[in-house]
Write a protein that holds these residues in place. Structure first.
Motif, PDB file in Angstrom:
ATOM      1  N   SER A   1     -18.446  26.983  31.668  1.00 35.79           N
ATOM      2  CA  SER A   1     -17.197  25.065  31.250  1.00 35.79           C
ATOM      3  C   SER A   1     -17.476  24.503  30.132  1.00 35.79           C
ATOM      4  O   SER A   1     -16.390  24.002  29.716  1.00 35.79           O
ATOM      5  CB  SER A   1     -17.557  24.296  32.928  1.00 35.79           C
ATOM      6  OG  SER A   1     -18.180  24.038  32.660  1.00 35.79           O
ATOM      7  N   ILE A   2     -18.661  24.080  30.352  1.00 35.98           N
ATOM      8  CA  ILE A   2     -19.054  22.894  28.724  1.00 35.98           C
ATOM      9  C   ILE A   2     -18.387  24.522  27.553  1.00 35.98           C
ATOM     10  O   ILE A   2     -18.232  23.205  27.207  1.00 35.98           O
ATOM     11  CB  ILE A   2     -20.572  22.616  29.348  1.00 35.98           C
ATOM     12  CG1 ILE A   2     -20.640  22.403  30.283  1.00 35.98           C
ATOM     13  CG2 ILE A   2     -21.062  22.108  27.683  1.00 35.98           C
ATOM     14  CD1 ILE A   2     -20.262  20.451  30.007  1.00 35.98           C
ATOM     15  N   LYS A   3     -18.878  25.828  27.173  1.00 37.60           N
ATOM     16  CA  LYS A   3     -18.443  26.369  26.793  1.00 37.60           C
ATOM     17  C   LYS A   3     -16.797  26.045  25.944  1.00 37.60           C
ATOM     18  O   LYS A   3     -16.299  26.246  25.436  1.00 37.60           O
ATOM     19  CB  LYS A   3     -19.456  27.498  26.512  1.00 37.60           C
ATOM     20  CG  LYS A   3     -20.668  27.491  25.862  1.00 37.60           C
ATOM     21  CD  LYS A   3     -20.884  28.445  26.021  1.00 37.60           C
ATOM     22  CE  LYS A   3     -20.884  29.900  26.589  1.00 37.60           C
ATOM     23  NZ  LYS A   3     -21.835  30.566  26.904  1.00 37.60           N
ATOM     24  N   LEU A   4     -16.305  25.762  27.048  1.00 38.63           N
ATOM     25  CA  LEU A   4     -14.987  26.582  26.688  1.00 38.63           C
ATOM     26  C   LEU A   4     -13.693  25.386  26.534  1.00 38.63           C
ATOM     27  O   LEU A   4     -13.638  25.061  26.288  1.00 38.63           O
ATOM     28  CB  LEU A   4     -14.953  27.008  28.748  1.00 38.63           C
ATOM     29  CG  LEU A   4     -14.370  28.384  28.422  1.00 38.63           C
ATOM     30  CD1 LEU A   4     -14.241  28.376  30.320  1.00 38.63           C
ATOM     31  CD2 LEU A   4     -13.375  29.358  28.209  1.00 38.63           C
ATOM     32  N   SER A   5     -14.671  24.002  27.538  1.00 47.28           N
ATOM     33  CA  SER A   5     -14.000  22.519  27.368  1.00 47.28           C
ATOM     34  C   SER A   5     -14.319  22.519  25.264  1.00 47.28           C
ATOM     35  O   SER A   5     -13.277  22.242  24.775  1.00 47.28           O
ATOM     36  CB  SER A   5     -14.787  21.467  27.448  1.00 47.28           C
ATOM     37  OG  SER A   5     -14.409  20.086  27.540  1.00 47.28           O
ATOM     38  N   LEU A   6     -15.212  22.798  24.913  1.00 42.64           N
ATOM     39  CA  LEU A   6     -15.486  23.186  23.721  1.00 42.64           C
ATOM     40  C   LEU A   6     -14.612  23.834  22.749  1.00 42.64           C
ATOM     41  O   LEU A   6     -14.070  22.632  21.809  1.00 42.64           O
ATOM     42  CB  LEU A   6     -17.111  23.099  23.457  1.00 42.64           C
ATOM     43  CG  LEU A   6     -18.358  22.078  23.238  1.00 42.64           C
ATOM     44  CD1 LEU A   6     -19.361  22.550  23.513  1.00 42.64           C
ATOM     45  CD2 LEU A   6     -18.496  20.536  22.904  1.00 42.64           C
ATOM     46  N   ALA A   7     -14.133  24.928  23.540  1.00 47.76           N
ATOM     47  CA  ALA A   7     -13.510  25.485  22.563  1.00 47.76           C
ATOM     48  C   ALA A   7     -12.345  25.179  22.637  1.00 47.76           C
ATOM     49  O   ALA A   7     -11.111  25.192  21.834  1.00 47.76           O
ATOM     50  CB  ALA A   7     -13.478  27.380  22.840  1.00 47.76           C
ATOM     51  N   THR A   8     -11.593  24.860  23.927  1.00 52.63           N
ATOM     52  CA  THR A   8     -10.489  24.089  24.093  1.00 52.63           C
ATOM     53  C   THR A   8      -9.808  22.969  23.413  1.00 52.63           C
ATOM     54  O   THR A   8      -9.026  22.713  23.065  1.00 52.63           O
ATOM     55  CB  THR A   8     -10.016  24.159  25.180  1.00 52.63           C
ATOM     56  OG1 THR A   8     -11.163  23.702  25.999  1.00 52.63           O
ATOM     57  CG2 THR A   8      -9.845  25.697  25.625  1.00 52.63           C
ATOM     58  N   THR A   9     -10.734  22.326  22.918  1.00 51.70           N
ATOM     59  CA  THR A   9     -10.380  20.983  22.190  1.00 51.70           C
ATOM     60  C   THR A   9     -11.218  21.226  20.712  1.00 51.70           C
ATOM     61  O   THR A   9     -11.005  19.933  20.734  1.00 51.70           O
ATOM     62  CB  THR A   9     -11.692  19.394  22.900  1.00 51.70           C
ATOM     63  OG1 THR A   9     -12.754  20.394  22.913  1.00 51.70           O
ATOM     64  CG2 THR A   9     -10.801  19.512  24.210  1.00 51.70           C
ATOM     65  N   LYS A  10     -11.583  21.885  20.494  1.00 50.99           N
ATOM     66  CA  LYS A  10     -11.463  22.699  18.758  1.00 50.99           C
ATOM     67  C   LYS A  10     -10.942  21.873  17.643  1.00 50.99           C
ATOM     68  O   LYS A  10      -9.860  22.315  18.639  1.00 50.99           O
ATOM     69  CB  LYS A  10     -12.490  23.655  18.748  1.00 50.99           C
ATOM     70  CG  LYS A  10     -12.650  23.692  17.400  1.00 50.99           C
ATOM     71  CD  LYS A  10     -13.531  24.678  16.959  1.00 50.99           C
ATOM     72  CE  LYS A  10     -13.868  25.290  15.635  1.00 50.99           C
ATOM     73  NZ  LYS A  10     -13.928  26.606  15.251  1.00 50.99           N
ATOM     74  N   GLY A  11     -10.150  20.769  17.201  1.00 53.50           N
ATOM     75  CA  GLY A  11      -8.866  20.819  16.740  1.00 53.50           C
ATOM     76  C   GLY A  11      -7.937  20.062  17.361  1.00 53.50           C
ATOM     77  O   GLY A  11      -7.165  20.085  16.175  1.00 53.50           O
ATOM     78  N   ASN A  12      -8.340  19.823  18.463  1.00 50.36           N
ATOM     79  CA  ASN A  12      -7.612  18.656  19.256  1.00 50.36           C
ATOM     80  C   ASN A  12      -7.887  17.640  19.057  1.00 50.36           C
ATOM     81  O   ASN A  12      -7.263  16.459  19.684  1.00 50.36           O
ATOM     82  CB  ASN A  12      -7.106  19.824  20.379  1.00 50.36           C
ATOM     83  CG  ASN A  12      -6.557  20.692  20.039  1.00 50.36           C
ATOM     84  OD1 ASN A  12      -5.269  20.238  19.252  1.00 50.36           O
ATOM     85  ND2 ASN A  12      -6.542  21.882  21.098  1.00 50.36           N
ATOM     86  N   PHE A  13      -8.596  17.064  17.656  1.00 47.17           N
ATOM     87  CA  PHE A  13      -9.086  15.568  18.380  1.00 47.17           C
ATOM     88  C   PHE A  13      -8.305  14.560  17.955  1.00 47.17           C
ATOM     89  O   PHE A  13      -8.283  13.427  19.131  1.00 47.17           O
ATOM     90  CB  PHE A  13     -10.547  15.068  17.655  1.00 47.17           C
ATOM     91  CG  PHE A  13     -10.825  14.013  17.384  1.00 47.17           C
ATOM     92  CD1 PHE A  13     -12.416  13.852  19.071  1.00 47.17           C
ATOM     93  CD2 PHE A  13     -10.922  13.103  16.509  1.00 47.17           C
ATOM     94  CE1 PHE A  13     -12.388  13.082  18.790  1.00 47.17           C
ATOM     95  CE2 PHE A  13     -11.580  11.827  17.651  1.00 47.17           C
ATOM     96  CZ  PHE A  13     -12.396  11.677  17.904  1.00 47.17           C
ATOM     97  N   ILE A  14      -7.633  14.413  18.035  1.00 46.10           N
ATOM     98  CA  ILE A  14      -6.652  13.208  17.307  1.00 46.10           C
ATOM     99  C   ILE A  14      -5.432  13.801  18.297  1.00 46.10           C
ATOM    100  O   ILE A  14      -5.061  12.611  18.761  1.00 46.10           O
ATOM    101  CB  ILE A  14      -5.894  14.138  15.926  1.00 46.10           C
ATOM    102  CG1 ILE A  14      -6.759  13.804  15.124  1.00 46.10           C
ATOM    103  CG2 ILE A  14      -4.768  12.972  15.556  1.00 46.10           C
ATOM    104  CD1 ILE A  14      -7.374  12.662  14.456  1.00 46.10           C
ATOM    105  N   LYS A  15      -5.229  15.093  18.668  1.00 47.01           N
ATOM    106  CA  LYS A  15      -3.846  14.823  19.905  1.00 47.01           C
ATOM    107  C   LYS A  15      -4.484  14.199  20.488  1.00 47.01           C
ATOM    108  O   LYS A  15      -4.564  13.256  21.667  1.00 47.01           O
ATOM    109  CB  LYS A  15      -3.905  16.199  19.756  1.00 47.01           C
ATOM    110  CG  LYS A  15      -2.772  16.278  20.950  1.00 47.01           C
ATOM    111  CD  LYS A  15      -2.314  18.060  21.115  1.00 47.01           C
ATOM    112  CE  LYS A  15      -1.255  18.585  19.810  1.00 47.01           C
ATOM    113  NZ  LYS A  15      -0.586  19.740  19.517  1.00 47.01           N
ATOM    114  N   LEU A  16      -5.852  14.813  21.546  1.00 47.11           N
ATOM    115  CA  LEU A  16      -6.665  13.612  22.330  1.00 47.11           C
ATOM    116  C   LEU A  16      -6.713  12.480  22.819  1.00 47.11           C
ATOM    117  O   LEU A  16      -6.816  11.778  23.619  1.00 47.11           O
ATOM    118  CB  LEU A  16      -7.966  14.655  22.440  1.00 47.11           C
ATOM    119  CG  LEU A  16      -7.846  16.189  23.156  1.00 47.11           C
ATOM    120  CD1 LEU A  16      -9.562  16.730  22.999  1.00 47.11           C
ATOM    121  CD2 LEU A  16      -7.224  15.808  24.992  1.00 47.11           C
ATOM    122  N   LEU A  17      -7.188  12.272  20.779  1.00 52.62           N
ATOM    123  CA  LEU A  17      -6.751  10.646  20.921  1.00 52.62           C
ATOM    124  C   LEU A  17      -5.877   9.974  21.282  1.00 52.62           C
ATOM    125  O   LEU A  17      -5.487   8.939  22.152  1.00 52.62           O
ATOM    126  CB  LEU A  17      -7.519  10.259  19.089  1.00 52.62           C
ATOM    127  CG  LEU A  17      -8.193   9.034  18.942  1.00 52.62           C
ATOM    128  CD1 LEU A  17      -9.802   8.264  20.126  1.00 52.62           C
ATOM    129  CD2 LEU A  17      -8.700   8.470  17.469  1.00 52.62           C
TER     130      LEU A  17
END
Length: 292
Positions: A192-208
């Motif tokens: 689950s940690i690895k999947l969270s890292l993978a799905t949020t990759k490249g989406n930092f601005i959007k998540l921010l």
């Protein structure tokens, strides 16, 4: 870049509106879980005043009970909101059917430990930065560039703390979705940690943007809530002599249990669904290629 920021802004609006609809339309059923959160938070706060005189073993047992209770309720809320999102037209969704299993609870606890280890690992990685800052400070003092060593040291400490907070915040954003993978995908804690890292990759601005929208909405709601409560206490003061300060902790617990927790859980659940719908990566990603 401008188009990406516009897309991020619309994503925030969509997430907030969908989370609001889910919370609003099902609040009375969610309120049952909110009440359990309120009881857990209130009991733990109340017991904190008396646990100092108890035996260490009893305090550890009580702490484990509180942690376990909160985990069960929070996982149940995640599961229940997922059911609401996936079955919007059904009216017979029961909370009892969304209770987490022992495996899910165990995985969540282990995942929380991994979460803490990740934060600790980030802090360890920052130690060389602190060492370099210390060398810079000593060099500046030896060259006479800085006269006040104490003041300069405070500046260096403030810079180090700011870097540490930003790093921890970045880490938090990258792995915050691990409980949702445990419930939704039945993933193991490390997976689950690895999947969270993978799905949020490249989406930092959007998540921010999404988190900024969450903070803004909660600040507005809390301000309105606090003004209403404060006004109520002032009206009561015309007849009785009450000090509102002694009720501040109770107000915060009530607001957190019945407003912050349900809306935040719905918010992250909707954000998780949106990010997963756009994820095109591997079902079993590795960590190295998804750190940055």
């Amino acid at each position: 870049m401008i188009d990406y920021l516009k897309e991020s802004t619309f994503a925030v609006k969509d997430v907030i509106m969908q989370a609001w609809r889910v919370t609003r339309d099902n609040y009375f059923s969610i309120a049952t879980l909110c009440f359990l959160i309120f009881i857990t938070a209130s009991t733990s706060t109340f017991m904190a005043f008396f646990m100092g005189d108890l035996n260490v073993g009893i305090r550890i047992i009580m702490l484990l009970i509180f942690v376990m209770s909160y985990c069960v309720v929070e996982l149940c809320m995640i599961k229940y909101i997922f059911r609401l999102l996936d079955h919007e037209n059904e009216n017979d969704i029961k909370i009892i059917d969304t209770l987490p299993t022992r495996i899910e609870i165990g995985r969540f606890l282990v995942g929380t430990v991994y979460f803490g280890i990740s934060i600790f690992f980030v802090v360890i990685l920052l130690m060389p930065i602190l060492y370099i800052l210390d060398l810079i400070l000593k060099f500046a003092v030896n060259q006479g560039l800085i006269d006040n060593f104490t003041f300069a040291g405070q500046i260096i400490v403030n810079i180090a703390v700011a870097i540490a907070m930003l790093s921890i915040f970045f880490t938090f954003i990258r792995i915050v979705f691990f409980p949702f993978f445990i419930i939704d995908k039945h993933s193991t804690p490390f997976e689950s940690i690895k999947l969270s890292l993978a799905t949020t990759k490249g989406n930092f601005i959007k998540l921010l943007f999404i988190l900024a929208g969450l903070v803004l909405v909660q600040a507005i709601v809390f301000g309105f809530f606090y003004i209403v409560v404060l006004t109520g206490f002032r009206l009561v003061n015309y007849f009785f002599d009450y000090d509102i300060n002694q009720y501040v902790s109770l107000i915060v617990v009530v607001f957190s249990s019945f407003v912050i927790v349900p809306f935040t859980t719905a918010f992250f659940a909707v954000a998780y669904r949106k990010i997963m719908s756009e994820y095109k990566g591997d079902e079993h990603p590795d960590i190295i290629h998804n750190l940055v």
